[in-house]
Design a protein around this motif. Structure first.
Motif, PDB file in Angstrom:
ATOM      1  N   VAL A 145      -8.877  15.634  -5.358  1.00  0.00           N
ATOM      2  CA  VAL A 145      -9.920  14.670  -5.951  1.00  0.00           C
ATOM      3  C   VAL A 145      -9.628  13.170  -5.668  1.00  0.00           C
ATOM      4  CG1 VAL A 145     -10.634  13.652  -8.010  1.00  0.00           C
ATOM      5  CG2 VAL A 145     -10.138  16.024  -7.991  1.00  0.00           C
ATOM      6  N   LEU A 146      -8.280  12.858  -5.342  1.00  0.00           N
ATOM      7  CA  LEU A 146      -8.107  11.341  -4.903  1.00  0.00           C
ATOM      8  C   LEU A 146      -8.709  10.951  -3.635  1.00  0.00           C
ATOM      9  CD1 LEU A 146      -4.695  10.876  -6.563  1.00  0.00           C
ATOM     10  CD2 LEU A 146      -6.770  10.079  -7.521  1.00  0.00           C
ATOM     11  N   PRO A 147      -8.734  11.659  -2.558  1.00  0.00           N
ATOM     12  CA  PRO A 147      -9.202  11.141  -1.387  1.00  0.00           C
ATOM     13  C   PRO A 147     -10.750  10.810  -1.523  1.00  0.00           C
ATOM     14  CG  PRO A 147      -7.946  13.231  -1.161  1.00  0.00           C
ATOM     15  CD  PRO A 147      -7.981  12.789  -2.388  1.00  0.00           C
ATOM     16  N   MET A 148     -11.726  11.855  -2.346  1.00  0.00           N
ATOM     17  CA  MET A 148     -12.955  11.281  -2.543  1.00  0.00           C
ATOM     18  C   MET A 148     -13.251  10.203  -3.421  1.00  0.00           C
ATOM     19  SD  MET A 148     -15.106  15.088  -2.315  1.00  0.00           S
ATOM     20  CE  MET A 148     -16.553  14.197  -2.586  1.00  0.00           C
ATOM     21  N   LEU A 149     -12.087  10.052  -4.313  1.00  0.00           N
ATOM     22  CA  LEU A 149     -12.265   8.912  -5.273  1.00  0.00           C
ATOM     23  C   LEU A 149     -12.259   7.751  -4.577  1.00  0.00           C
ATOM     24  CD1 LEU A 149     -12.114   7.825  -8.193  1.00  0.00           C
ATOM     25  CD2 LEU A 149      -9.806   8.066  -8.303  1.00  0.00           C
ATOM     26  N   HIS A 150     -11.254   7.662  -3.613  1.00  0.00           N
ATOM     27  CA  HIS A 150     -10.972   6.557  -2.766  1.00  0.00           C
ATOM     28  C   HIS A 150     -12.355   6.417  -1.706  1.00  0.00           C
ATOM     29  CE1 HIS A 150      -7.121   4.888  -3.926  1.00  0.00           C
ATOM     30  NE2 HIS A 150      -7.142   6.120  -4.465  1.00  0.00           N
ATOM     31  N   GLY A 151     -12.724   7.521  -1.199  1.00  0.00           N
ATOM     32  CA  GLY A 151     -13.941   7.558  -0.581  1.00  0.00           C
ATOM     33  C   GLY A 151     -15.105   6.949  -1.195  1.00  0.00           C
ATOM     34  N   ALA A 270     -16.646   2.321   7.807  1.00  0.00           N
ATOM     35  CA  ALA A 270     -17.294   3.737   8.172  1.00  0.00           C
ATOM     36  C   ALA A 270     -16.346   4.600   8.391  1.00  0.00           C
ATOM     37  CB  ALA A 270     -18.351   3.651   9.030  1.00  0.00           C
ATOM     38  N   ALA A 271     -15.331   4.580   9.201  1.00  0.00           N
ATOM     39  CA  ALA A 271     -14.355   5.596   9.661  1.00  0.00           C
ATOM     40  C   ALA A 271     -13.347   5.825   8.426  1.00  0.00           C
ATOM     41  CB  ALA A 271     -13.499   5.086  10.676  1.00  0.00           C
ATOM     42  N   MET A 272     -12.962   4.844   7.563  1.00  0.00           N
ATOM     43  CA  MET A 272     -12.428   4.910   6.311  1.00  0.00           C
ATOM     44  C   MET A 272     -13.239   5.799   5.350  1.00  0.00           C
ATOM     45  SD  MET A 272      -9.203   3.375   5.962  1.00  0.00           S
ATOM     46  CE  MET A 272      -9.199   3.048   4.242  1.00  0.00           C
ATOM     47  N   THR A 273     -14.304   5.772   5.231  1.00  0.00           N
ATOM     48  CA  THR A 273     -15.121   6.437   4.380  1.00  0.00           C
ATOM     49  C   THR A 273     -15.339   7.950   4.789  1.00  0.00           C
ATOM     50  OG1 THR A 273     -16.531   4.513   3.743  1.00  0.00           O
ATOM     51  CG2 THR A 273     -17.549   6.996   3.296  1.00  0.00           C
ATOM     52  N   ILE A 274     -15.458   8.037   6.111  1.00  0.00           N
ATOM     53  CA  ILE A 274     -15.553   9.431   6.686  1.00  0.00           C
ATOM     54  C   ILE A 274     -14.277  10.272   6.503  1.00  0.00           C
ATOM     55  CG2 ILE A 274     -15.982  10.759   8.957  1.00  0.00           C
ATOM     56  CD1 ILE A 274     -17.693   8.753   9.729  1.00  0.00           C
ATOM     57  N   GLY A 275     -13.227   9.531   6.735  1.00  0.00           N
ATOM     58  CA  GLY A 275     -11.985  10.225   6.879  1.00  0.00           C
ATOM     59  C   GLY A 275     -11.678  10.565   5.227  1.00  0.00           C
ATOM     60  N   ARG A 276     -12.028   9.561   4.251  1.00  0.00           N
ATOM     61  CA  ARG A 276     -11.663  10.029   3.002  1.00  0.00           C
ATOM     62  C   ARG A 276     -12.513  11.309   2.294  1.00  0.00           C
ATOM     63  NH1 ARG A 276     -10.211   3.798   1.007  1.00  0.00           N
ATOM     64  NH2 ARG A 276      -8.111   4.048   1.243  1.00  0.00           N
ATOM     65  N   PHE A 277     -13.846  11.149   2.720  1.00  0.00           N
ATOM     66  CA  PHE A 277     -14.821  12.507   2.344  1.00  0.00           C
ATOM     67  C   PHE A 277     -14.214  13.722   3.007  1.00  0.00           C
ATOM     68  CE2 PHE A 277     -17.455   8.929   0.709  1.00  0.00           C
ATOM     69  CZ  PHE A 277     -17.676   9.589  -0.640  1.00  0.00           C
ATOM     70  N   SER A 278     -13.464  13.675   4.181  1.00  0.00           N
ATOM     71  CA  SER A 278     -13.163  14.690   4.804  1.00  0.00           C
ATOM     72  C   SER A 278     -11.896  15.339   4.370  1.00  0.00           C
ATOM     73  CB  SER A 278     -12.964  14.565   6.376  1.00  0.00           C
ATOM     74  OG  SER A 278     -14.275  14.115   6.757  1.00  0.00           O
ATOM     75  N   GLY A 279     -11.207  14.505   3.350  1.00  0.00           N
ATOM     76  CA  GLY A 279      -9.894  15.024   2.887  1.00  0.00           C
ATOM     77  C   GLY A 279      -9.604  16.193   2.325  1.00  0.00           C
ATOM     78  N   GLU A 280     -10.624  16.456   1.404  1.00  0.00           N
ATOM     79  CA  GLU A 280     -10.305  17.959   0.459  1.00  0.00           C
ATOM     80  C   GLU A 280     -10.104  19.060   1.374  1.00  0.00           C
ATOM     81  OE1 GLU A 280     -11.929  20.313  -3.265  1.00  0.00           O
ATOM     82  OE2 GLU A 280     -13.130  18.715  -2.540  1.00  0.00           O
ATOM     83  N   PRO A 281     -11.133  19.418   2.490  1.00  0.00           N
ATOM     84  CA  PRO A 281     -10.919  20.496   3.029  1.00  0.00           C
ATOM     85  C   PRO A 281      -9.570  20.097   4.097  1.00  0.00           C
ATOM     86  CG  PRO A 281     -12.689  19.362   3.791  1.00  0.00           C
ATOM     87  CD  PRO A 281     -12.370  18.779   2.692  1.00  0.00           C
ATOM     88  N   LEU A 282      -9.261  19.056   4.705  1.00  0.00           N
ATOM     89  CA  LEU A 282      -8.107  19.104   5.436  1.00  0.00           C
ATOM     90  C   LEU A 282      -6.730  19.127   4.620  1.00  0.00           C
ATOM     91  CD1 LEU A 282      -9.160  15.817   7.507  1.00  0.00           C
ATOM     92  CD2 LEU A 282      -8.834  18.291   8.227  1.00  0.00           C
ATOM     93  N   GLY A 415       1.735  22.724 -10.985  1.00  0.00           N
ATOM     94  CA  GLY A 415       0.903  21.848 -11.261  1.00  0.00           C
ATOM     95  C   GLY A 415       0.418  20.952 -10.268  1.00  0.00           C
ATOM     96  N   ALA A 416       0.818  21.179  -8.968  1.00  0.00           N
ATOM     97  CA  ALA A 416       0.458  20.216  -8.011  1.00  0.00           C
ATOM     98  C   ALA A 416      -1.056  20.476  -7.527  1.00  0.00           C
ATOM     99  CB  ALA A 416       1.108  20.620  -6.753  1.00  0.00           C
ATOM    100  N   ALA A 417      -1.730  19.486  -7.230  1.00  0.00           N
ATOM    101  CA  ALA A 417      -3.149  19.644  -7.097  1.00  0.00           C
ATOM    102  C   ALA A 417      -3.693  20.298  -5.820  1.00  0.00           C
ATOM    103  CB  ALA A 417      -3.885  18.157  -7.354  1.00  0.00           C
ATOM    104  N   VAL A 418      -2.980  19.752  -4.664  1.00  0.00           N
ATOM    105  CA  VAL A 418      -3.053  20.243  -3.421  1.00  0.00           C
ATOM    106  C   VAL A 418      -1.945  20.848  -2.589  1.00  0.00           C
ATOM    107  CG1 VAL A 418      -4.900  18.389  -2.831  1.00  0.00           C
ATOM    108  CG2 VAL A 418      -2.617  17.784  -2.186  1.00  0.00           C
ATOM    109  N   SER A 419      -0.842  21.222  -3.508  1.00  0.00           N
ATOM    110  CA  SER A 419       0.083  21.892  -3.090  1.00  0.00           C
ATOM    111  C   SER A 419      -0.171  23.522  -2.667  1.00  0.00           C
ATOM    112  CB  SER A 419       1.277  22.070  -4.052  1.00  0.00           C
ATOM    113  OG  SER A 419       1.085  22.676  -5.085  1.00  0.00           O
TER     114      SER A 419
END
Length: 428
Positions: A145-151, A270-282, A415-419
């Motif tokens: 969740v946090l990558p898109m939150l910062h995105g 813009a690169a920061m935004t793209i990177g953060r919205f791409s975070g969950e699948p990565l 309990g780890a979100a992305v683990s």
């Protein structure tokens, strides 16, 4: 026993989806608000008829407020919950933004100073609480969740800057611009804040959670949290130095025009935004450790090209690498910090370290830039980001690390979100 494929993402429950939407919207409001202020800074200076030195003192209000909000947020969350901290931060933000608009239109320098202090305090207070709420949603959902939150914050800065540039070109009054953003932000916050559970982050007796300042600081005795703190210091510095110095770095360091320097900065955002919205699948595919390590190396490569390449085109394109690499450092490190016995204290401690680096680091680089030039000063950022790539194993899921060290087996922290992306797991 059925195998769960690596990268599979469980669906959000309706309640968690509403909570996620609420913090995304609030983060977007913060980004729009901050960018709206930044693009109207020259107009505010003219309305106040302030010199550069006087404007520096006015801007000091933002720094004082930001540090106060960041340093006090964790205590408010533990005493009253994330909802209360976000509500306080949101109120301070919108009131402060409106006060900046009104104060500048009336030529009241003290009013603008107080307004900026409220804006900074509101952002600092709410940002820590938002990250704690985001980490709680991650632990409850098993999703990143946090990558898109910062995105959403990054997207908000792009939207806010674009709207602000258009209104500036149309000579739209500052007071109506900032007041309008404040009213819209207040409306969004009125919907978002009640959606946040009142108990998130609240200290409970008998759970082992830290409550006193001394107990909260003791979290830094944990080797893993200390390493995560160092990682976020480096990558937050990479983000903050670009946010504060990139346009001037491209103008003074590479001879670009001011307009082109602003375009390059927009490319970074813009690169920061793209990177953060791409975070969950990565993260779902490759896991915390690999994503953090590659992020640090990509950001270091971009910074190195900006510092050492004399070709303007190469330096301009390298900013994209800088932004993409820095994008996931902050949110992924906070996700890893949330995998602990006391996630509120761990996330708050690591987030505070990141925000301190973001706020304090860039001014210190300015002093170095006075003696060695901005390109020379950025060598410090390059070195710390490169070193951070050597520490990323600290982001491995906690129970997996413990299991590997004790028996050599791989276990997934429940309990780890992305683990779950770090290894294959099975379900009975």
């Amino acid at each position: 026993m059925s195998s769960t494929p690596v990268g599979a993402r469980p669906p959000f429950s309706p309640e968690l989806r509403r909570r996620r939407t609420a913090i995304f919207l609030f983060s977007l409001v913060v980004g729009v608000s901050m960018a709206s202020w930044v693009v109207r800074t020259p107009a505010v200076r003219d309305l106040l008829d302030a010199s550069t030195g006087q404007m520096g003192l006015v801007l000091f209000g933002l720094s004082v407020g930001s540090m106060s909000g960041v340093l006090s947020s964790a205590s408010v969350v533990r005493a009253h919950g994330s909802r209360r901290a976000i509500a306080i931060g949101g109120t301070s933000l919108v009131v402060g933004l409106a006060l900046v608009g009104v104060g500048s239109s009336l030529g009241l320098t003290p009013g603008v100073f107080v307004g900026l202090a409220l804006v900074g305090g509101g952002v600092g207070m709410s940002e820590i609480a938002l990250n704690i709420e985001g980490a709680d949603i991650e632990n409850a959902s098993g999703r990143s969740v946090l990558p898109m939150l910062h995105g959403c914050y990054s997207l908000g800065t792009v939207v806010g800057a674009s709207v602000g540039i258009g209104l500036t070109a149309a000579d739209f009054p500052v007071v109506w611009h900032l007041t309008g953003i404040a009213v819209a932000g207040a409306a969004a916050a009125l919907w978002a804040v009640p959606t946040v559970p009142a108990t998130t982050g609240l200290a409970r007796k008998g759970t082992g959670a830290s409550s006193t300042w001394r107990e909260q600081l003791s979290v830094w005795k944990q080797h893993r949290i200390l390493m995560l703190g160092l990682i976020i210091l480096a990558l937050a510095l990479a983000e903050g130095s670009a946010s504060d110095w990139l346009p001037l770095l491209m103008v003074d360091g590479h001879g670009m025009s001011e307009t082109l320097g602003s375009v390059i900065f927009t490319g970074f955002a813009a690169a920061m935004t793209i990177g953060r919205f791409s975070g969950e699948p990565l993260l779902a595919r490759f896991g915390n450790v690999a994503v953090l390590r590659v992020s640090a190396l990509v950001s270091a490569a971009g910074i190195a090209l900006v510092v050492f390449a004399d070709n303007v085109v190469v330096a301009g394109c390298a900013v994209i690498l800088w932004g993409l690499g820095a994008a996931l450092g902050f949110p992924v490190t906070l996700s890893a910090a949330g995998d602990s016995d006391d996630p509120t204290s761990s996330v708050a401690a690591v987030a505070t370290a990141g925000y301190v680096a973001f706020l304090v680091g860039p001014p210190l680089l300015g002093f170095l830039g006075e003696h060695y030039g901005l390109r020379g000063a950025m060598v410090v950022v390059l070195v710390v980001v490169a070193l951070a790539s050597l520490l990323t194993s600290a982001a491995r899921p906690r129970e997996q690390s413990e299991s590997e060290s004790e028996s050599g087996d791989v276990a997934v922290a429940p309990g780890a979100a992305v683990s779950r992306a770090e290894t294959s797991d099975t379900k009975g």
